[in-house]
Design an enzyme around this catalytic site. Sequence first.
Site, short mmCIF file in Angstrom:
data_model
loop_
_atom_site.label_atom_id
_atom_site.label_comp_id
_atom_site.label_asym_id
_atom_site.label_seq_id
_atom_site.Cartn_x
_atom_site.Cartn_y
_atom_site.Cartn_z
N SER A 1 0.81 -1.21 0.00
CA SER A 1 0.00 0.00 0.00
C SER A 1 0.84 1.27 0.00
O SER A 1 0.43 2.28 -0.57
CB SER A 1 -0.97 0.00 1.19
OG SER A 1 -0.27 -0.16 2.40
N HIS B 1 1.13 4.61 4.35
CA HIS B 1 0.32 5.31 3.36
C HIS B 1 0.80 6.75 3.19
O HIS B 1 1.03 7.22 2.06
CB HIS B 1 -1.14 5.31 3.79
CG HIS B 1 -1.82 3.99 3.62
ND1 HIS B 1 -3.19 3.85 3.57
CD2 HIS B 1 -1.31 2.74 3.47
CE1 HIS B 1 -3.49 2.57 3.42
NE2 HIS B 1 -2.37 1.89 3.35
#
Length: 201
Positions: free
Chosen positions: A125, A175
């Site tokens: 991610s 992230h």
Amino acid sequence: MFVRTENFRQYIKYYPVVATIIALNLIIYILTMIPVIGDTIFYMGMSVNWLIAEGEWWRVITSTFLHAGFFHILFNMFSLFLFGPELERIAGKLRFITIYLFSGIFGNVATFIFQSGEYASVGASGSIYGIFGAYAALVYYTRNTMPQLKQIIMPIIIIGLIMTFLQPNINIYAHIGGLITGFLLGLAYFSPKNILRWRMK
């Protein structure tokens, strides 16, 4: 822009880097499903802060190619399948690789810095958010010439950030770190000066 109409063979031909990364992630995921061997691969490769502190630095890289479950890899690889090709086309193969890898790595570095020693994580991610960050840089440079790009990209990034803070068991620092890294690399790669230099080669 993000509607994929290529068949399987065309996709591999046009976007070899994205296709290779997806294949590599899927192969590794399948390997982690093998009894005993799979557990060894998973635990030797996952990002564990205290182990990184003891010198096992490779974990900030290997963990970006590991996933904790079917839906985890499905979501990340579908995102890469959808958003990766256009960036590979715009940035070129080598620049795309650096955006993808460095975003994942520095997302894990941010996790190492800001999370506790016991914190462990896996997943691509950070790299995916790096792709979003690179698109954000492209939006910055084309805000006056391609306003429609902003209308497409920014809602995706905003929704992604909102979900980052709302969903449980999400590595927030990966992230955010990936997003910032991708944005900074995008600023460097997509500057008008650099793009002109590419075209003159």
